[in-house]
Write a protein that holds these residues in place. Structure first.
Motif, PDB file in Angstrom:
ATOM      1  N   PHE A   3       0.853  -1.191   0.000  1.00  0.00           N
ATOM      2  CA  PHE A   3       0.000   0.000   0.000  1.00  0.00           C
ATOM      3  C   PHE A   3       0.888   1.239   0.000  1.00  0.00           C
ATOM      4  CE2 PHE A   3      -3.058   3.108   1.369  1.00  0.00           C
ATOM      5  CZ  PHE A   3      -4.295   2.626   0.950  1.00  0.00           C
ATOM      6  N   HIS A   4       0.855   1.939  -1.111  1.00  0.00           N
ATOM      7  CA  HIS A   4       1.721   3.096  -1.353  1.00  0.00           C
ATOM      8  C   HIS A   4       1.058   4.360  -0.812  1.00  0.00           C
ATOM      9  CE1 HIS A   4       4.135   5.643  -4.342  1.00  0.00           C
ATOM     10  NE2 HIS A   4       3.115   6.428  -4.081  1.00  0.00           N
ATOM     11  N   LEU A   5       1.678   4.949   0.198  1.00  0.00           N
ATOM     12  CA  LEU A   5       1.155   6.187   0.770  1.00  0.00           C
ATOM     13  C   LEU A   5       1.842   7.359   0.074  1.00  0.00           C
ATOM     14  CD1 LEU A   5       1.535   5.081   4.499  1.00  0.00           C
ATOM     15  CD2 LEU A   5      -0.653   5.276   3.282  1.00  0.00           C
ATOM     16  N   GLU A   6       1.137   7.985  -0.845  1.00  0.00           N
ATOM     17  CA  GLU A   6       1.759   9.043  -1.638  1.00  0.00           C
ATOM     18  C   GLU A   6       2.241  10.207  -0.763  1.00  0.00           C
ATOM     19  OE1 GLU A   6       2.652   9.192  -4.850  1.00  0.00           O
ATOM     20  OE2 GLU A   6       3.459  11.177  -4.411  1.00  0.00           O
ATOM     21  N   SER A   7       3.495  10.568  -0.954  1.00  0.00           N
ATOM     22  CA  SER A   7       4.119  11.750  -0.312  1.00  0.00           C
ATOM     23  C   SER A   7       3.947  11.781   1.199  1.00  0.00           C
ATOM     24  CB  SER A   7       3.544  13.054  -0.893  1.00  0.00           C
ATOM     25  OG  SER A   7       3.714  13.113  -2.279  1.00  0.00           O
ATOM     26  N   LYS A  40      11.331  10.366  -8.238  1.00  0.00           N
ATOM     27  CA  LYS A  40      10.277  10.377  -7.213  1.00  0.00           C
ATOM     28  C   LYS A  40       9.550   9.033  -7.049  1.00  0.00           C
ATOM     29  CE  LYS A  40       9.327  13.736  -5.281  1.00  0.00           C
ATOM     30  NZ  LYS A  40       8.534  14.911  -5.594  1.00  0.00           N
ATOM     31  N   THR A  41       8.240   9.013  -7.308  1.00  0.00           N
ATOM     32  CA  THR A  41       7.471   7.770  -7.144  1.00  0.00           C
ATOM     33  C   THR A  41       8.124   6.609  -7.887  1.00  0.00           C
ATOM     34  OG1 THR A  41       5.357   8.921  -6.896  1.00  0.00           O
ATOM     35  CG2 THR A  41       5.247   6.638  -7.586  1.00  0.00           C
ATOM     36  N   SER A  42       8.588   6.862  -9.089  1.00  0.00           N
ATOM     37  CA  SER A  42       9.144   5.770  -9.893  1.00  0.00           C
ATOM     38  C   SER A  42      10.433   5.230  -9.271  1.00  0.00           C
ATOM     39  CB  SER A  42       9.361   6.202 -11.338  1.00  0.00           C
ATOM     40  OG  SER A  42      10.414   7.132 -11.448  1.00  0.00           O
ATOM     41  N   ASN A  66      -2.817  12.498  -1.859  1.00  0.00           N
ATOM     42  CA  ASN A  66      -1.885  13.274  -1.025  1.00  0.00           C
ATOM     43  C   ASN A  66      -0.640  13.649  -1.830  1.00  0.00           C
ATOM     44  OD1 ASN A  66      -0.995  14.438   1.464  1.00  0.00           O
ATOM     45  ND2 ASN A  66       0.378  12.688   1.755  1.00  0.00           N
ATOM     46  N   HIS A  67      -0.871  14.324  -2.919  1.00  0.00           N
ATOM     47  CA  HIS A  67       0.222  14.736  -3.804  1.00  0.00           C
ATOM     48  C   HIS A  67       0.161  16.244  -3.969  1.00  0.00           C
ATOM     49  CE1 HIS A  67       2.758  15.177  -7.322  1.00  0.00           C
ATOM     50  NE2 HIS A  67       3.059  13.896  -7.314  1.00  0.00           N
ATOM     51  N   TYR A  68       1.336  16.871  -4.006  1.00  0.00           N
ATOM     52  CA  TYR A  68       1.390  18.282  -4.316  1.00  0.00           C
ATOM     53  C   TYR A  68       0.482  18.570  -5.519  1.00  0.00           C
ATOM     54  CZ  TYR A  68       3.321  22.689  -5.916  1.00  0.00           C
ATOM     55  OH  TYR A  68       3.454  23.977  -6.320  1.00  0.00           O
ATOM     56  N   GLY A 108       5.705   5.029   2.700  1.00  0.00           N
ATOM     57  CA  GLY A 108       5.614   6.357   2.122  1.00  0.00           C
ATOM     58  C   GLY A 108       6.688   6.479   1.058  1.00  0.00           C
ATOM     59  N   ASP A 109       6.344   7.020  -0.114  1.00  0.00           N
ATOM     60  CA  ASP A 109       7.333   6.987  -1.208  1.00  0.00           C
ATOM     61  C   ASP A 109       8.410   8.057  -1.105  1.00  0.00           C
ATOM     62  OD1 ASP A 109       5.446   8.969  -1.929  1.00  0.00           O
ATOM     63  OD2 ASP A 109       5.559   8.502  -4.069  1.00  0.00           O
ATOM     64  N   HIS A 110       8.043   9.249  -0.643  1.00  0.00           N
ATOM     65  CA  HIS A 110       9.025  10.346  -0.554  1.00  0.00           C
ATOM     66  C   HIS A 110       8.396  11.499   0.202  1.00  0.00           C
ATOM     67  CE1 HIS A 110       6.625  12.132  -3.760  1.00  0.00           C
ATOM     68  NE2 HIS A 110       6.789  11.031  -4.464  1.00  0.00           N
ATOM     69  N   TYR A 111       9.162  12.544   0.420  1.00  0.00           N
ATOM     70  CA  TYR A 111       8.671  13.718   1.144  1.00  0.00           C
ATOM     71  C   TYR A 111       7.503  14.353   0.400  1.00  0.00           C
ATOM     72  CZ  TYR A 111      11.436  15.839  -2.523  1.00  0.00           C
ATOM     73  OH  TYR A 111      11.940  16.155  -3.739  1.00  0.00           O
TER      74      TYR A 111
HETATM   75 MN    MN Z   1       5.078  10.129  -5.371  1.00  0.00          MN
END
Ligand code: MN
Ligand code: GP9
Length: 430
Positions: A35-39, A81-83, A199-201, A258-261
């Motif tokens: 489960f990928h929690l974006e940002s 980033k995500t990739s 939850n992405h910019y 979480g993938d990144h800040y």
């Molecule tokens: Mn991302």
């Protein structure tokens, strides 16, 4: 050529970590959810704002008695980033120093990725994402990684409806509800990766879905973050409720990361306000790169572990739990559950966090206290050299594997080369 692999294999062998018998095979033949929690950043866990917990569902999951949680887990992404996160998580290979490995090498390279490893052991493998299939070249890369199915935007009839989209794709709650129908149909055991996006910019969210006040740092690019993070938490909570109802909660290993800040280092004054600090040092920024990594597994003894690690370490860790021997895979991370796990987290730019010393923005600190140290001090010089050598070699060798497509010359035991041509992701609707 195959010869280029020699020093790389030697390097990998020299720091390989043995499986932990307390965990090995505990998730054997269980379904797996990634489960990928974006940002989503670690500091948001247990964070209070507007007199409330921001993420009550994630907080509960973090402390669950059957959740192995990590409190010193870092994102290691670069421009991809995500990739980059996906590349590290499913291959234990780094992203590139510039650009995205999925975009540049995802179509043509040979990989020995998690979906392929598992589908060769009887798993059905599927990725879910409410954005267009071509973003980050996922549609091609996922074939190379051996995904049987990729459910992207065109599989979701709701995706085109007004008010169902925000930012980079479908709103998480709608996306997860619609994904449930496909998940129910997957033959078990399955490996399912679920990539959220809300939850992405720039952290836009319609009024009806806002359930907490925006931050008040005065930095417009930061203040909405708490509202979309709250929304993500609710979406996750709904998903867990559904998993229980569908009978999938107990026979699945549920992995969150979480993938990144979400808040970049360009926002120091806002970060200072959020962390209740007068000023922000490079040490604080290094700490700010922490993201969640949690593994929930029925029957396993959970707890919050302080082990230092990062996204590169996820695959070896999960393979340990799944009871799959990976000694002869080309993986740059090590099993975080192993006593021999290497507690050095290389960042893509050559900075690092190790369990004793942190290097960030060319400043050096003691990781435990944040005290700045002089790297030429004889007390630290040798150790810093050892860490830096490990960091540089890891990145350099991983880049060689990626840019030279070296895995095409390599054959792990019990692994069949992925037949990309046999895989196609046709939407059920058009
Ligand atoms: Mn991302
Ligand atoms: C798009 C989404 C966003 O499909 O995964 O990627 P990011 O901008 O976070 O790298």
């Amino acid at each position: 050529s195959a010869k280029d692999l020699k020093p790389i294999l030697k390097f990998i062998k020299s720091h390989q970590a043995a499986d932990n018998v307390d965990y090995f095979g505990k998730a054997k033949d269980k379904n797996v959810f990634i489960f990928h929690l974006e940002s989503f950043q670690q500091f948001m866990l247990n964070y209070k704002w507007d007199g409330q917990e921001v993420t009550p569902n994630l907080n509960k999951f973090y402390k669950n008695k059957n959740t192995i949680s990590f409190s010193n887990f870092y994102n290691q992404v670069g421009q991809g980033k995500t990739s980059d996160a996906e590349t590290m998580l499913e291959n234990s290979l780094y992203g590139l120093s510039s650009g995205s490995a999925m975009v540049n090498y995802g179509t043509s390279n040979t990989f020995q990725a998690a979906p392929a490893i598992l589908s060769q052991r009887g798993y059905t493998t599927a990725a879910f994402h409410g954005d267009v299939a071509s973003f980050w070249n996922r549609d091609n890369t996922y074939k190379s990684w051996g995904y049987n199915y990729f459910f992207s935007k065109s599989f979701y009839p709701n995706a085109e409806k007004a008010n169902y989209n925000v930012g980079y794709g479908m709103k998480d709650k709608i996306f997860l509800r619609d994904s449930a129908k496909y998940i129910e149909e997957l033959p078990q055991p399955f490996y399912a990766k679920i990539i959220t996006v809300t939850n992405h910019y720039p952290y836009d969210l319609d009024k009806a879905n806002q359930s907490i006040k925006a931050f008040n740092t005065g930095d417009k690019t930061v203040d909405g973050y708490v509202q979309t993070a709250r929304y993500l938490d609710q979406a996750f909570g709904e998903f867990i409720t559904w998993l229980k109802k569908a009978g999938l909660y107990k026979n699945s290993m549920i992995v969150l990361y979480g993938d990144h800040y979400g808040i970049s280092n360009n926002h120091r004054p806002a970060i200072a306000k959020l962390l209740h600090k007068a000023t922000i040092t490079n040490y604080d920024l290094a700490q700010f790169q922490k993201v969640p990594f949690m593994i929930h597994l029925n029957g396993v003894k959970g707890g919050i572990k302080k082990t230092y690690g990062g996204e590169i370490d996820v695959l070896p860790t999960l393979l340990d739990l799944l009871g799959i021997k990976d000694d002869d895979y080309v993986q740059f991370g090590t099993d975080m559950l192993s006593k021999q796990h290497v507690q050095i987290v290389p960042f893509r730019d050559g900075n690092f966090v190790a369990q004793d010393i942190t290097k960030y923005g060319n400043q050096y600190y003691l990781t435990k206290t944040g005290q700045e140290i002089d790297p030429t001090d004889s007390k630290y010089r040798k150790r810093i050299g050892t860490i830096q050598d490990y960091v540089d070699k890891s990145l350099e060798y991983s880049d060689k594997v990626m840019t030279g497509d070296l895995l095409r010359f390599y054959q792990p035991k019990n692994f069949k080369k992925v037949n990309k041509k046999a895989i196609s992701y046709k939407p059920s609707i058009s």
